[in-house]
Each structure stands twice: as structure tokens, then as C-alpha cells.
Design a protein around this motif. Structure first.
Motif, PDB file in Angstrom:
ATOM      1  N   GLY A 130       9.366  10.181  -0.399  1.00 33.04           N
ATOM      2  CA  GLY A 130       9.918   8.853  -0.605  1.00 33.04           C
ATOM      3  C   GLY A 130      10.005   8.067   0.689  1.00 33.04           C
ATOM      4  N   ILE A 131       9.859   6.751   0.575  1.00 39.14           N
ATOM      5  CA  ILE A 131      10.014   5.848   1.722  1.00 39.14           C
ATOM      6  C   ILE A 131      11.256   5.003   1.473  1.00 39.14           C
ATOM      7  N   LYS A 132      12.228   5.174   2.328  1.00 39.16           N
ATOM      8  CA  LYS A 132      13.505   4.480   2.143  1.00 39.16           C
ATOM      9  C   LYS A 132      13.336   2.984   2.301  1.00 39.16           C
ATOM     10  N   GLN A 133      12.680   2.555   3.391  1.00 41.28           N
ATOM     11  CA  GLN A 133      12.506   1.130   3.614  1.00 41.28           C
ATOM     12  C   GLN A 133      11.428   0.887   4.661  1.00 41.28           C
ATOM     13  N   VAL A 134      10.916  -0.330   4.645  1.00 36.78           N
ATOM     14  CA  VAL A 134      10.000  -0.828   5.673  1.00 36.78           C
ATOM     15  C   VAL A 134      10.601  -2.111   6.201  1.00 36.78           C
TER      16      VAL A 134
ATOM     17  N   ALA B 147       0.825  -1.215   0.000  1.00 39.00           N
ATOM     18  CA  ALA B 147       0.000   0.000   0.000  1.00 39.00           C
ATOM     19  C   ALA B 147       0.854   1.258   0.000  1.00 39.00           C
ATOM     20  N   LEU B 148       2.089   1.144   0.471  1.00 42.39           N
ATOM     21  CA  LEU B 148       3.013   2.280   0.470  1.00 42.39           C
ATOM     22  C   LEU B 148       3.895   2.285  -0.773  1.00 42.39           C
ATOM     23  N   ASN B 149       3.499   1.521  -1.779  1.00 41.44           N
ATOM     24  CA  ASN B 149       4.156   1.525  -3.099  1.00 41.44           C
ATOM     25  C   ASN B 149       5.618   1.076  -3.035  1.00 41.44           C
ATOM     26  N   CYS B 150       5.930   0.149  -2.142  1.00 43.44           N
ATOM     27  CA  CYS B 150       7.308  -0.324  -1.977  1.00 43.44           C
ATOM     28  C   CYS B 150       7.611  -1.495  -2.910  1.00 43.44           C
TER      29      CYS B 150
ATOM     30  N   PHE C 195      12.704  -6.078   4.244  1.00 44.73           N
ATOM     31  CA  PHE C 195      11.858  -6.811   3.288  1.00 44.73           C
ATOM     32  C   PHE C 195      11.202  -5.895   2.254  1.00 44.73           C
ATOM     33  N   ALA C 196      11.259  -4.554   2.440  1.00 46.85           N
ATOM     34  CA  ALA C 196      10.637  -3.639   1.473  1.00 46.85           C
ATOM     35  C   ALA C 196      11.465  -2.365   1.367  1.00 46.85           C
ATOM     36  N   ARG C 197      11.614  -1.863   0.134  1.00 48.30           N
ATOM     37  CA  ARG C 197      12.392  -0.650  -0.118  1.00 48.30           C
ATOM     38  C   ARG C 197      11.673   0.231  -1.157  1.00 48.30           C
ATOM     39  N   ASN C 198      12.183   1.482  -1.235  1.00 51.97           N
ATOM     40  CA  ASN C 198      11.886   2.388  -2.356  1.00 51.97           C
ATOM     41  C   ASN C 198      10.389   2.601  -2.593  1.00 51.97           C
ATOM     42  N   GLY C 199       9.680   2.970  -1.531  1.00 54.20           N
ATOM     43  CA  GLY C 199       8.266   3.292  -1.687  1.00 54.20           C
ATOM     44  C   GLY C 199       8.039   4.797  -1.712  1.00 54.20           C
ATOM     45  N   TYR C 200       6.787   5.187  -1.686  1.00 52.90           N
ATOM     46  CA  TYR C 200       6.458   6.621  -1.650  1.00 52.90           C
ATOM     47  C   TYR C 200       5.004   6.789  -1.250  1.00 52.90           C
TER      48      TYR C 200
ATOM     49  N   ILE D 138       6.227  -2.957  12.304  1.00 50.32           N
ATOM     50  CA  ILE D 138       6.966  -2.520  11.127  1.00 50.32           C
ATOM     51  C   ILE D 138       7.490  -1.130  11.422  1.00 50.32           C
ATOM     52  N   GLU D 139       8.721  -0.870  10.984  1.00 49.79           N
ATOM     53  CA  GLU D 139       9.283   0.466  11.066  1.00 49.79           C
ATOM     54  C   GLU D 139       9.342   1.037   9.653  1.00 49.79           C
ATOM     55  N   ILE D 140       8.686   2.159   9.467  1.00 53.49           N
ATOM     56  CA  ILE D 140       8.619   2.829   8.165  1.00 53.49           C
ATOM     57  C   ILE D 140       9.527   4.046   8.225  1.00 53.49           C
ATOM     58  N   ILE D 141      10.523   4.092   7.349  1.00 52.68           N
ATOM     59  CA  ILE D 141      11.512   5.171   7.369  1.00 52.68           C
ATOM     60  C   ILE D 141      11.363   5.996   6.096  1.00 52.68           C
ATOM     61  N   THR D 142      11.008   7.261   6.232  1.00 52.08           N
ATOM     62  CA  THR D 142      10.867   8.123   5.057  1.00 52.08           C
ATOM     63  C   THR D 142      12.211   8.747   4.706  1.00 52.08           C
TER      64      THR D 142
END
Length: 600
Positions: free
Chosen positions: A208-212, A149-152, A183-188, A241-245
Motif C-alpha cells: 500500500g501507498i499511504k500518500q504522495v 500510475a501508482l493507483n492513488c 494531493f494523493a492518497r491510498n495507492g498501491y 514528490i515524496e512517496i510514502i509506502t
């Protein structure tokens, strides 16, 4: 002190004084030298009246003083803000969200934290020697829904690491997380003006979301002053989950909007059960400033890549706290730099209602945490088929729903579209769409032009009329309380002018309170169908109402005070048979009687 008679007038006073000076032994008036009395100031009545007119009442003085003080503060604030325009704020956000799972991340203990303290724990949660972590596969599903859902980009292989630090809420002395290979990178995420971003960011901004990454939670500590601290290990190893923008936010309001939007996305895809208000989501913010126009890699204050030295503010528990803490830290760093100081890399805290952040400890880095791969956990392998299945079953993103509801098909404003999407986990939106479909079927025989605004009318009834009844009764949303067909039929009768607006609300309240009769039957049996008044009946009601207040009639006629017509319309509706007087027709008859054949 001069007696009252001396305050009459200068001439009268002097004549009396002279008279008394010639009678030195009189007991009525004192014996005083004439020249002395002549030299005393005597109040002039004319001057006194002028002074009293110029005197400002105390209440007005206090009001003027408060207004001046407020203006001075505003000017000072604007001057300070203007002087700080040379500084650019940069913010990155880290969000920790508890996942909606039944089991913990590395043990089979339940995730419920509502039971007695320390009742939902396994040996591994307490770091008993010899206990081993066992990854619980179901915990991955809500994490994947969130990342998609965070486009990662979902990584086929990810790994777990140990983050070493000692604190009483972490019994193992380390926390299992995903630092090097999440487990997830490069979202937005896209933020819009209706999300509450700062006006300076325009109508839309992408963050941008660096990683989850997956991560285990820590114990919950409870302090009992002066020196007691109790620990509840029920929360240990709860899946997070830690979401890092990316550090791409430059306004405090936009940072708060970013956290709010991420929480909304996590809730809409059923990744979490609670938000900030119940402690299920916490935010950390990294704040730095630099002078505007500095090129990357040339920052003079110790930052990296052209950014200033950042500080981290931990455990912010509300959207307002995110915004207020960033503002306070920005102002602190500017003051430090403008006074010749250096911003230190620190972890800082924030208390709601405060105006300043406070230092908690020096900022730990990679070396301090001694990250290392966890030797007890194998790599996490995620299949492309699982990702595709989850992607296909995710609900429609809220931004797409907003666009749909504001399109020509529904025509709602953003003020109505947002609550329609956000309230009641989408159940209210489904109900609204059912009402619209049923109403359009009922209105098929009507003029297409009159059917164009049906969706807007239905939106008003779902959100405000039915929603108001639920709020007043302090009830949660229940689509069966007023079936969609019943509400559609009420609106249909109203649109056909077979009932009035007040009657429609009355019928809705009856159904809401449990009346299960079909709407046509209810209207017939209760004699609520509109029987239009004749022109003669309207004129009789209007003449009676106008006769109650002739002065107001004259004001409307001579001064064109048309706003007062509403009073007479109300009188006609009160005196006429209930539900039969239509306000527009009553208004037209009143204008005709007041202004004649050519009403203005």
C-alpha cells in the motif's frame, strides 16, 4: 650427526660400527662406543615410503583449511539466522523523486542543475526577505501522472505546509511540503516474483501507498576537507514528490524490489528524468523488528500499533544499498534487544560497502518539525477532468505489457519480456511489434503450425542479434538503422530455409553497417541464397571429414559419444561451399555413415 652410510640399514650400520670400534685409530670412520650407536634410532626405508605416501601436499592442506573455514562460517550464519527467526522485520519506504519539469516548484527559475553553481536561482530560492512563493502549475502534471500510475486517489483539494528545521542547505529555515493534506492518497503497487521479491513473499505481494505529496528540494552541499563546505542553490525548490509506502514489507529483497518497481513506474509515465543511478531518486527506509506473534498494541519495545521502535536510514542511493542497509539495521536491532537493550528512535546513515549503520541524530517527530500550514500559498485545487485526461493518456502499465508478451499471442519468456519492455523507453518494444506484424504478413502462405513461433523468433533477433550489434558498436537504440521490414524479411528467408542462420546474421550485419539494398536484391546480388546440396555432395563432404579423424569415429561408434559429432559437422561446414551446408542434414548423413542403416 650420523654420516650417510649409517642410514643404509640397521644391520649394515652395526657391522660397520663394530668394525670401526675394533680399529680406534682409523681416520676414515669416527671412534664411537658400540652400545651408544646401537641405541640410536635408524630410519627404516620401508617406513619412510609409507610416511611419504601419507603426507598431504601443502596446497591441498590450504584448500582443505579454506573449505573447512567456509563451512564453519556458513554453519554459524545459519545458526544465527535460525536464532533470529523469532523476530519479524517490518519496513516502510519513503522515496523522493525529482519531477520532469522545466521550472522549479515555487519560482520561475529553471530546474537545470548542469550549469555553473548558483546560476539558476530566484530570490525566493535564496529566501530573500519579502520574496513570495509562486506555485508553478506545469509542475503538477508529472506529479499527477506518477500518482495515477501508482493507483492513488487524487484529492480535489490539497494544501501546503511548512516543515521547520535549520540546516545550511535550507536557507528559509523551513521546507515547503504537504504533510496534513497531500494531493494523493491510498495507492498501491503489485510486486511479482519477476520483480525480485523474496521467495518467502510468494509469487505476488501488494504494498500500500499511504500518500504522495509535493515537496521542494534542498540545496546541494559539497564538502572539501578539512573544514570547507560549499553550497549550490541550483537545486533549491526543484519539484519533488515524496512517496510514502505503508509498513507492509517484511524482507530486505522485497524492499529493494519495491523501490526498483516504483522507479520503473515513474520513468515509464515520464514523471521523472533520471533514477537512482544519477541522483534523481533517493530512498529512506524505516526499519523495526518485533517478536513474531505479538498482538497489535502490546509491543514491549516502545513501538506503535504492535510494531517495534523504528529507526530511519536516510539517503540510500542504490537498490543494493536499500537491501544491505536494512539487513545491517535489522541485525543491529536484534543484537540490541537480545542483549537487554532498547532500540532508540534515531535517524541513521549508511555507507556503501559498510556492514553497520551509523547514528546521525535523534529522530525528529511532528513536534520537533513544528508543522504548520503555509500562510503564503493557497489550497491546490485539482479538477476531475484533468485527472481523467491524464489517466486516459498514460502508457500501458509494464505488468500488463509483461502479461501480453508472455501470452499465446507472443509467447516470450519473462526473461525476454522484461528487457523488451524496460529498454529504450518502450521504443524497442514498438519496433519488435512492428517486426512481428510484418513477419506474420510475409508468412501468410506458410503452415499455421510453423507460424506459431514467429514472435519468439523475432524476439530473439531483436533482443540478442540486433541488440548484440548495438552493444558491440557501443550505440544507443536506433530503429532506423535496421528497418523493421528488413529484419522481418531476413527472418522470413531464414524460416523458408532459403538462407542459413550464419547467412542471416551476415546480412543483418551488412544492413546494420549501412547497406541500403532491399533484402531480396542483396541476397541475389551477393549470391547468398541457399542452393541445397545434393545427397551425393553431403556424402562426399562427410566421408572427407570422417577420414580426417578415424579414432574419433571409432569412439562415436563403439562408445556412443554422440557429442563428438559436432566436430565433424563443423568440418563439413568449413570445407563445403559457404552457406550451402545445413547442419541438421550434415548431422543426419554423418550418423548414417557411422552407424549404418540403423543409427542409434
Amino acid at each position: 650427526m650420523l654420516r650417510p652410510w649409517l642410514r643404509q640399514s640397521p644391520r649394515a650400520a652395526r657391522s660397520l660400527v663394530g668394525s670401526q670400534c675394533r680399529q680406534p685409530h682409523s681416520s676414515r670412520f669416527p671412534t664411537l662406543p658400540y652400545n651408544y650407536l646401537k641405541s640410536l634410532p635408524v630410519r627404516n626405508l620401508q617406513t619412510s615410503a609409507a610416511e611419504s605416501q601419507d603426507r598431504v601436499p601443502l596446497r591441498k592442506q590450504l584448500k582443505q583449511s579454506a573449505k573447512s573455514l567456509k563451512a564453519e562460517k556458513r554453519q554459524k550464519r545459519e545458526e544465527e539466522e535460525a536464532s533470529r527467526q523469532k523476530w519479524e522485520l517490518t519496513v516502510g519506504v519513503e522515496i523522493h523523486a525529482q519531477l520532469n519539469t522545466e521550472n522549479k516548484l515555487f519560482s520561475r527559475a529553471p530546474t537545470s542543475s548542469t550549469d555553473l553553481p548558483n546560476s539558476n536561482v530566484a530570490l525566493f530560492d535564496l529566501a530573500f526577505p519579502g520574496s513570495q512563493p509562486e506555485f508553478q502549475i506545469p509542475t503538477l502534471l508529472p506529479a499527477l501522472r506518477a500518482a495515477i500510475a501508482l493507483n492513488c486517489d487524487i484529492q480535489p483539494v490539497s494544501k501546503f505546509d511548512r516543515k521547520h528545521y535549520f540546516y545550511q542547505d535550507q536557507p528559509a529555515g523551513y521546507q515547503i511540503t504537504q504533510y496534513y493534506e497531500p494531493f494523493a492518497r491510498n495507492g498501491y503497487i503489485d510486486l511479482f516474483s519477476h520483480d525480485g521479491i523474496a521467495p518467502e513473499d510468494g509469487d505476488r505481494i501488494r504494498i500500500g501507498i499511504k500518500q504522495v505529496q509535493l515537496e521542494q528540494d534542498t540545496a546541494k552541499s559539497q564538502e572539501y576537507p578539512p573544514s570547507t563546505q560549499l553550497l549550490d542553490f541550483n537545486r533549491v525548490s526543484h519539484p519533488l514528490i515524496e512517496i510514502i509506502t505503508m509498513p507492509q514489507i517484511h524482507n530486505p529483497a522485497t524492499a529493494a524490489a519495491c523501490v526498483r518497481k516504483i522507479q520503473s513506474i515513474l520513468q515509464s509515465c515520464n514523471a521523472v528524468t533520471t533514477g537512482m543511478e544519477l541522483g534523481g531518486l533517493r530512498a529512506d527506509v524505516n526499519v523495526s523488528i518485533r517478536q513474531r506473534g505479538e498482538a497489535a498494541g502490546t509491543h514491549q519495545y516502545g513501538g506503535i500499533g504492535g510494531l517495534g521502535q523504528r529507526t530511519e536510514i536516510k539517503n540510500l542511493s542504490s537498490f543494493k544499498a536499500v537491501e544491505d542497509a536494512i539487513i545491517a539495521e535489522k541485525n543491529r536491532q536484534i543484537s540490541v534487544l537480545e542483549s537487554g537493550g532498547v532500540v532508540e528512535g534515531e535517524t541513521r546513515g549508511w555507507t556503501i560497502g559498510s556492514t553497520e549503520t551509523r547514528k546521525l541524530r535523534g529522530k525528529e517527530g511532528e513536534v520537533d518539525y513544528r508543522y504548520m500550514p503555509d500562510p503564503d500559498l493557497p489550497p491546490l485545487v485539482i479538477g476531475a477532468d484533468l485527472v481523467a485526461e491524464l489517466r486516459n493518456t498514460l502508457p500501458t502499465p509494464s505488468d500488463e505489457l509483461y502479461q501480453l508478451l508472455m501470452s499465446k499471442e507472443y509467447g516470450l519468456s519473462i526473461e525476454d519480456a522484461k528487457p523488451m519492455v524496460e529498454l529504450d523507453d518502450g521504443v524497442r518494444l514498438e519496433y519488435y511489434q512492428d517486426v512481428v506484424d510484418l513477419l506474420r504478413d510475409l508468412q501468410q502462405d506458410q503452415d499455421p503450425k510453423s507460424r506459431g513461433g514467429l514472435a519468439r523468433v523475432a524476439g530473439n533477433w531483436v533482443l540478442h542479434e540486433l541488440g548484440g550489434l548495438l552493444t558491440k558498436a557501443d550505440l544507443s537504440w536506433d530503429p532506423t538503422r535496421v528497418p523493421a521490414l528488413s529484419l522481418a524479411q531476413i527472418i522470413d528467408f531464414l524460416q523458408r530455409k532459403r538462407i542459413t542462420g550464419p547467412t542471416a546474421r551476415q546480412v543483418l550485419a551488412m544492413v546494420f553497417d549501412g547497406d541500403a539494398r532491399p533484402i531480396p536484391q542483396l541476397l541475389e546480388e551477393e549470391s547468398l541464397l541457399l542452393r541445397p546440396l545434393s545427397r551425393e555432395e553431403y556424402i562426399a563432404l562427410a566421408e572427407d571429414a570422417l577420414g580426417q579423424n578415424p579414432p574419433m569415429v571409432e569412439q562415436i561408434r563403439t562408445k556412443n559419444q554422440l557429442g563428438k559429432l559436432g566436430w565433424f559437422v563443423g568440418q563439413m561446414m568449413r570445407t563445403g561451399e559457404k552457406g550451402r551446408v545445413e547442419a541438421p542434414k550434415a548431422d543426419a548423413i554423418l550418423r548414417e555413415l557411422i552407424f549404418g542403416d540403423s543409427p542409434s
